[in-house]
Design an enzyme around this catalytic site. Structure first.
Site, PDB file in Angstrom:
ATOM      1  N   GLU A 245     -20.393  -3.905   9.482  1.00 41.50           N
ATOM      2  CA  GLU A 245     -21.306  -2.878  10.193  1.00 41.50           C
ATOM      3  C   GLU A 245     -22.559  -3.487  10.711  1.00 41.50           C
ATOM      4  OE1 GLU A 245     -20.497  -2.503   6.881  1.00 41.50           O
ATOM      5  OE2 GLU A 245     -19.386  -0.821   6.638  1.00 41.50           O
TER       6      GLU A 245
ATOM      7  N   ARG B 211     -26.179   0.155   6.259  1.00 47.13           N
ATOM      8  CA  ARG B 211     -25.900  -1.269   6.367  1.00 47.13           C
ATOM      9  C   ARG B 211     -26.368  -1.751   7.507  1.00 47.13           C
ATOM     10  NH1 ARG B 211     -21.677  -3.783   3.283  1.00 47.13           N
ATOM     11  NH2 ARG B 211     -22.063  -3.356   1.102  1.00 47.13           N
TER      12      ARG B 211
ATOM     13  N   LYS C  40       0.718  -1.146   0.187  1.00 50.56           N
ATOM     14  CA  LYS C  40      -0.052   0.075  -0.025  1.00 50.56           C
ATOM     15  C   LYS C  40       0.810   1.204   0.083  1.00 50.56           C
ATOM     16  CE  LYS C  40      -4.274   1.881   2.005  1.00 50.56           C
ATOM     17  NZ  LYS C  40      -5.712   1.496   2.736  1.00 50.56           N
TER      18      LYS C  40
END
Lengths: 576, 576
Positions: free
Chosen positions: A325, A353, A249
């Site tokens: 979530e 969600r 990353k």
């Protein structure tokens, strides 16, 4: 080389040219993100992988489905959006996420985590039903891999009897470092890299679901990626494959490599404002020192939500469950059944969600969970899939739930204090940052509003939250210059409404202002309250449409929320 | 023996006595369910398991969390609810689901699938934080085991660093036979029963997540269950355990054993009505013969939703993904991107799980997916967690979505035909069954309503759906006897509203009627349309509260929806 490149030209390039192309893309992405804001580290990490995918597969005939979409910039550069790349995330510009409307190379719009495998399966199934022949690839990061949707999709792979390629881009991070057992499992697989035999044995989880597992490979090694994808492409006729690649990353940009969480998303500056999230972290930490019941839960966003101080101070009373979530919401509800006082902090858009769990687990059981709803209202440059303009509507329809909206950061702090003693479901919604402060600061009582400006003028503006109140307050001040006197009320509870105050307005004209859609929101509740009572009412809220990317202020103004619009309305109606 | 039994007494019983107790429970459950309706096969299958759990563990100090709750009847009988058992699922009676309000032996309310592991983890984590000492058990069926929440919970087990027992009650069924790879995996484990060594090797998936796996055992063998649970209880101090047991759905009642899907839920009769679901199945099958784009998706409810004929005729164009509502929604959206015409049929209450995917995947992409929203409105005996009274609110707030409500089964058929050529997101919401028919049946045009009764009287009733229209129509007919003339409009699109028709009502008094909560629903949209326009408006809808169990008609009446209430309102206001 990148300028005006086509995927056809790409396929004719030498490895050396392709590597140069990667460097060019990397530089352009870095420069553009520092100008426009956006997702930096995730896009830098996947340059070679995206180039390899475009080299090996035949997009747009083949379909590439992104997950969340934080890795799509290189794909945009390669597929006709070089020219417009400088407009990314700006009003009227190209999106920072995949967008079907933008290009036939973007086959599925995304923004929330975990949808890519389901979408790839649906596209592949449709291909089979239609008797067509192309490849479907889902590109997913290991952070999204925690989401329950992945399991639901995996579980149906054999059932659907179709073939897809799932490229698992493993960088050990979602926005924050990835957590959980699936992550540990992926680590185990990557440690096994040297011993392919052992690896194959361990890959059992994926094989149970019908995927052939192939990994781990260096996703930043372009030559190897091209070779591997070319080989895997042949196998897709007969089997679904998970290709597990490791990428770095922030690759190629030392600061990003060293600070991948901080550089996941870059803001394009603007004036210094107070972050509501900082206030949440500080206040909750302070309260938790005295109140052992307080626990905090997040879904892979601890730092962005301001909760790092809490997590550091109370590691045993804080949980980051990864991008889960729904699970996070039930954890809060169930901890509350045991007498704890849970806070679930989350961005407004991602709270969608948890809609069912807020209804069934929290509110039907009437449990004292506090939802800290961050990035509420227009969130800006991320566009349609990230605007937090629905929460007042989907929250205020739920029985037993109290919905609070602070007028400024000082009131937000008081509301968090208020919440600690509030023994029922509570949602507090607030924007990312603010710079205003409104006097007075009266005591917080559920369902009680306060006047910021009170006079005998005909018009009373009811507004909730800093942004709406800023419009209302500035409109009132501007009108005052014209000797038009307008009252402004801080409607800090959207549910319940302050019925006592409203009863006193029967003879007045009422204006509502909210940083939310009209349907089912604050203004809608006021309209229902006054329904059939003879009164002038004007609602300032967003109309029934998805709101595209842009600056927060410019979007608010375009979609109807500004001091000027309110002042104009009052002026033209006072003069009638 | 069951009468007035306590868990203390239970623990002092001999095996023989316990077996007799099981038979008594089985008989009482069968007799009661045939009288009151309810979940039969699932409860019959788990009698011994529940007796064993109550024998071995110390409830309510230990906590038993059910999943969905279709297995809780025996638990109720053993824990103080024998006396009231005859009132189960009736108005004012005990619930057919676990209910905290009812007993301290019910520690967590459930109704939707997959929540038990998350809730057990939350309760266990709270226990650890508080420094207490008790056991937490989740009892989950293999049907719920498909839901993504399970994976999210599993993924965080090690992270939470707590201990729970998960009893996996495997009967090969949810309501329908369980589907998917996890089910195949469980079958593999159960086939391995004779070879424990091989079994242990295969159990790797669960062990990856930190569970010790122990199985497979006969959950209907009371003696063995007691012994096994006693042993497992000791291990819970140091590890989390999955205990995999097989039970026979419908055990002890031959008809149920042979017809487990048909006897999962038993209706308590009532007059013969036409099922909307039957109309869906027939009509969609007929349309699909001519239109190869039509595909149907369900989440473990094919038969209840009326889609069996479609699934039989078009196996390649139909998918039951198991209890995976979110995945089902994305499958529909993604198949639509490829030009197919997907229908997702689902109960209103379970559609809440797909809220985010309806917004992001279907509506933001503006894809022609049709949501067939069954069991909308008050659903009756299942109570708070199953009422379909929120859908008009959470659907009509979503941009790009058209929301239709048929007035009777004939119009429902026409709406399905209409949907086949409708090229945008569409939801059609309807109750389980109906017996009314309203003339005329004019052509369906999006956003266009029709008059059922039209006259010059002051009042116009706008009502959507068969139930609301029945109240409206009967009220109008009753008022006619008193020479009070009231018009009735079939407001068959809640979104968009029929603005042309509404504009013509500016001088009239308006009444809205809907089988939905008021906040954000149909009446709320009408109030917003007329806000500030001087007009009498009265909304008939459900107030801001969870609606308990009871008969559909008695609940509608109690919570404010009846012809009488409407007629009374008009009478008293006409006389003013």
């Amino acid at each position: 080389m990148l300028e005006n490149i086509t995927v056809k030209q790409l396929k004719e390039m030498s490895l050396k040219q392709l590597l140069a192309l990667c460097e060019e893309a990397r530089e352009l992405i870095t420069a553009t993100v520092f100008k426009n804001g956006g997702h930096l580290s995730s896009n830098l990490g996947t340059v070679e992988l995206i180039v390899a995918l475009n080299y090996v597969f035949d997009f747009p005939k083949d379909k590439l489905v992104f997950d969340v979409g934080h890795q799509c910039y290189t794909h945009k550069l390669l597929t006709g959006r070089y020219e417009k790349f400088s407009t990314i995330r700006q009003k009227g510009g190209i999106s920072g996420f995949p967008k079907r409307e933008e290009s036939e190379f973007d086959c599925y719009n995304v923004g929330h985590a975990g949808t890519s495998v389901s979408a790839a399966l649906g596209i592949a199934k449709a291909r089979d039903i239609k008797g067509e022949d192309f490849n479907v690839i889902a590109l997913i990061g290991d952070g999204s891999f925690n989401n329950g949707l992945i399991y639901e999709a995996f579980n149906s792979l054999r059932l659907l009897n179709t073939k897809v390629l799932l490229v698992l881009n493993d960088n050990g991070m979602s926005i924050a470092p990835t957590v959980g057992s699936m992550h540990e499992y992926l680590e185990l697989l990557s440690r096994d890299d040297a011993q392919k035999a052992k690896n194959a044995k361990h890959a059992g989880i994926f094989e149970r679901f019908g995927f052939a597992y192939d990994g781990v490979y260096d996703g930043n090694d372009l030559e190897k990626m091209i070779a591997k994808l070319t080989e895997v492409k042949q196998r897709l006729k007969t089997q679904s494959v998970i290709l597990h690649v490791m990428t770095k990353k922030g690759k190629g940009y030392a600061f990003c490599e060293e600070n991948p969480e901080a550089t996941h998303g870059i803001s394009n500056g603007g004036k210094r404002e107070t972050e509501y999230s900082e206030v949440l972290g500080k206040t909750l930490t302070r309260l938790a020192e005295k109140d052992g019941r307080i626990v905090a839960v997040t879904a892979a966003m601890t730092s962005s939500l301001g909760l790092s101080p809490f997590f550091e101070k109370f590691p045993n009373r804080s949980v980051d469950v990864g991008i889960c979530e729904e699970h996070a919401t039930i954890l809060c509800a169930s901890m509350a059944t045991e007498g704890l006082k849970p806070y679930y902090a989350v961005y407004s858009t991602f709270l969608q969600r948890s809609f069912d769990e807020i209804i069934i687990d929290i509110c039907e059981q009437n449990l004292p969970v506090t939802l800290c709803v961050d990035r509420a209202g227009i969130s800006g440059a991320d566009g349609e899939t990230h605007q937090g303009v629905f929460d007042l509507s989907f929250l205020s329809m739920i029985p037993n739930l109290t919905v609070a909206v602070p007028k400024d950061v000082e009131e937000f702090e008081k509301m968090i204090e208020f919440s600690a003693d509030f023994n029922a479901p509570l949602a507090i919604r607030y924007p990312r940052a603010g710079s205003r402060s409104f006097e007075p600061h009266t005591e917080i009582v559920a369902g009680k509003w306060e006047y910021l400006i009170k006079n005998d003028g005909n018009y009373v503006i009811l507004a909730c939250g800093e942004r709406a109140l800023s419009c209302a307050y500035d409109a009132a001040k501007a009108l005052q210059q014209l000797n038009i006197f307008v009252s402004v009320v801080n409607a800090r509870f959207v549910k319940p409404l302050d019925f006592g105050l409203l009863d006193g307005l029967i003879e007045r004209s009422v204006i509502t202002v909210e940083d939310n859609i009209l349907a089912g929101g604050f203004g809608s509740a006021i309209n229902t309250y006054f329904a059939g009572k003879h009164k002038e009412i004007k609602n300032f809220a967003y109309n029934d449409q998805f709101i595209p990317q842009g600056g927060v202020m410019e979007l608010m103004e375009e979609f109807g929320l500004s001091a000027q619009a309110i002042a104009e309305y009052v002026k033209s109606n006072e003069n009638r």
